[in-house]
Write a protein that holds these residues in place. Structure first.
Motif, short mmCIF file in Angstrom:
data_model
loop_
_atom_site.label_atom_id
_atom_site.label_comp_id
_atom_site.label_asym_id
_atom_site.label_seq_id
_atom_site.Cartn_x
_atom_site.Cartn_y
_atom_site.Cartn_z
N SER A 49 0.84 -1.21 0.00
CA SER A 49 0.00 0.00 0.00
C SER A 49 0.86 1.25 0.00
O SER A 49 0.54 2.23 -0.68
CB SER A 49 -0.93 0.02 1.22
N ASP B 153 -6.06 -1.15 -4.60
CA ASP B 153 -5.44 -1.66 -3.37
C ASP B 153 -6.35 -2.70 -2.72
O ASP B 153 -7.29 -2.36 -2.03
CB ASP B 153 -5.17 -0.50 -2.40
N GLU B 154 -6.08 -3.96 -2.96
CA GLU B 154 -6.85 -5.08 -2.42
C GLU B 154 -8.36 -4.84 -2.51
O GLU B 154 -9.06 -4.90 -1.51
CB GLU B 154 -6.47 -5.34 -0.95
#
Ligand SMILES: Nc1ncnc2c1ncn2[C@@H]1O[C@H](COP(=O)(O)OP(=O)(O)OP(=O)(O)O)[C@@H](O)[C@H]1O
Ligand SMILES: [Mg+2]
Length: 353
Positions: free
Chosen positions: A43, A158-159
């Motif tokens: 991240s 991001d995920e």
């Protein structure tokens, strides 16, 4: 030309170095996945690209512009987060239209763009609902829609699927892949899930503790890992690792009772050296080859195939795929593998080729 170049980026929080000389080239139109365990800096790296996080050294180039010192809004990237970050009091349509409104786009063009994105993501029936009236998967589609409508040069994820249940994750994963194939925009996607990485990526960057362990296509990381970390992180169930010793003037290894020919390796290994032999579960179900005897503990049946967990005479535990029988607890079975399927690593975990 690369659409995104991350060049020698480093960053610390106090005494902790979170990114250590990270360089990644992302080709225009490609799908690159940053993969690694929790806390490895994924991240942080993505935020650095988006301009949400300053870096200590290195540079970030998007297209032909060095954006290292530019604020987020001047970078022409759109980011989709793990938590959907929708405005709770706005409808789906208003949420998706928000970036266009900020840009001062006229109402009609904005409505057209929102309708187009909604069609692409199959959320047209949801446009007048509020976020709280949506399921997790639907919310994430809206968040993706809000990124899409901006039509940026670069998408960052991001995920985005990690809050969803397994079935929805698989479904939305396929949709993201389809989306990429249809719009062919450059995408950088962060995940700790190796299955997501293998299925989505043109190129995977494996990170561990802020450093790149290996960069390559899904197949090259699976088949030709540079080290024990990558070998163990890619592939499920994970690669088995056995302790082995070099014998026969470097021509073979012994691993327990098994003798494994290694004359195909280019490296010359000294007799008596201790190495690690890695072999994947799916490569232990051959008709011929080196044999290992496995005392079966548990068999997991998955329909077309089974995974057998057990122990070798050495006490080392092994997982083996089994396609034709389903051995039970207490049975001893023979596993077979081809020596060329084995991957050999030195005491530091680096691959010996
Ligand atoms: N603002 C901050 N201050 C101090 N340390 C931080 C800060 N943000 C992140 N870290 C640390 O930096 C490291 C990397 O964090 P990061 O969020 O990039 O990891 P990640 O790979 O995204 O992990 P996850 O998969 O859990 O999201 C972690 O050790 C984290 O504790
Ligand atoms: Mg993270």
């Amino acid at each position: 030309m690369a659409q995104l170049s991350i060049r020698s980026v480093s960053k610390s929080y106090g005494a902790v170095q979170v990114l250590d000389d990270v360089s990644v080239e992302v080709e225009e139109g490609s799908f690159v996945v940053l993969l690694g365990p929790s806390g490895c800096g994924k991240s942080t790296l993505l935020h650095a690209v988006a301009g949400l996080n300053p870096i200590d050294s290195g540079s970030i180039v998007i297209g032909d512009r060095n954006v290292t010192n530019l604020p987020a809004r001047e970078r022409d990237v759109a980011m989709v987060f793990q938590s959907y970050a929708l405005y709770p009091t706005m409808t789906v349509a208003q949420n998706i239209a928000f970036p266009l409104k900020m840009r001062g786009l006229d109402r009609r063009t904005s409505d057209e763009k929102v309708a187009g994105v909604a069609r692409l993501l199959q959320i047209e029936p949801l446009l007048s609902r509020l976020p709280r009236e949506l399921s997790g998967g639907q919310r994430q589609r809206v968040a993706i829609g809000r990124a899409l409508v901006r039509d940026p040069r670069l998408f960052l994820f991001d995920e985005p699927l990690s809050n969803l249940d397994a079935a929805l994750r698989t479904e939305l994963r396929a949709e993201i892949k389809r989306l990429h194939q249809s719009i062919r925009r450059t995408m950088v996607y962060v995940t700790h899930d190796q299955t997501e990485a293998l299925t989505l990526a043109d190129k995977i960057v494996v990170l561990k503790a802020g450093k790149i362990e290996q960069t390559g296509t899904p197949l090259s990381l699976y088949d030709d890992p540079d080290n024990v970390f990558v070998a163990g992180f890619i592939g499920t169930p994970r690669m088995n690792f056995l302790k082995a010793t070099v014998v026969d003037d470097g021509k073979a290894l012994t691993a327990g009772e098994a003798r494994v020919d290694i004359t195909h390796l280019k490296a010359r290994l000294d007799n008596g050296r201790t190495v690690t032999l890695g072999i994947r579960p799916e490569h232990l179900d051959e008709k011929e080859g080196v044999t290992l005897s496995l005392a079966v503990d548990v068999t997991e049946r998955l329909g077309s195939t089974s995974y057998v967990h057990g122990a070798l005479p050495s006490g080392e535990t092994v997982v083996a795929e089994r396609r034709e029988d389903q051995p039970r607890f207490g049975e001893t079975i023979t596993l077979r593998f081809q020596p060329t399927r084995a991957r050999i690593f030195d005491a530091e975990g680096n691959r010996i080729r």
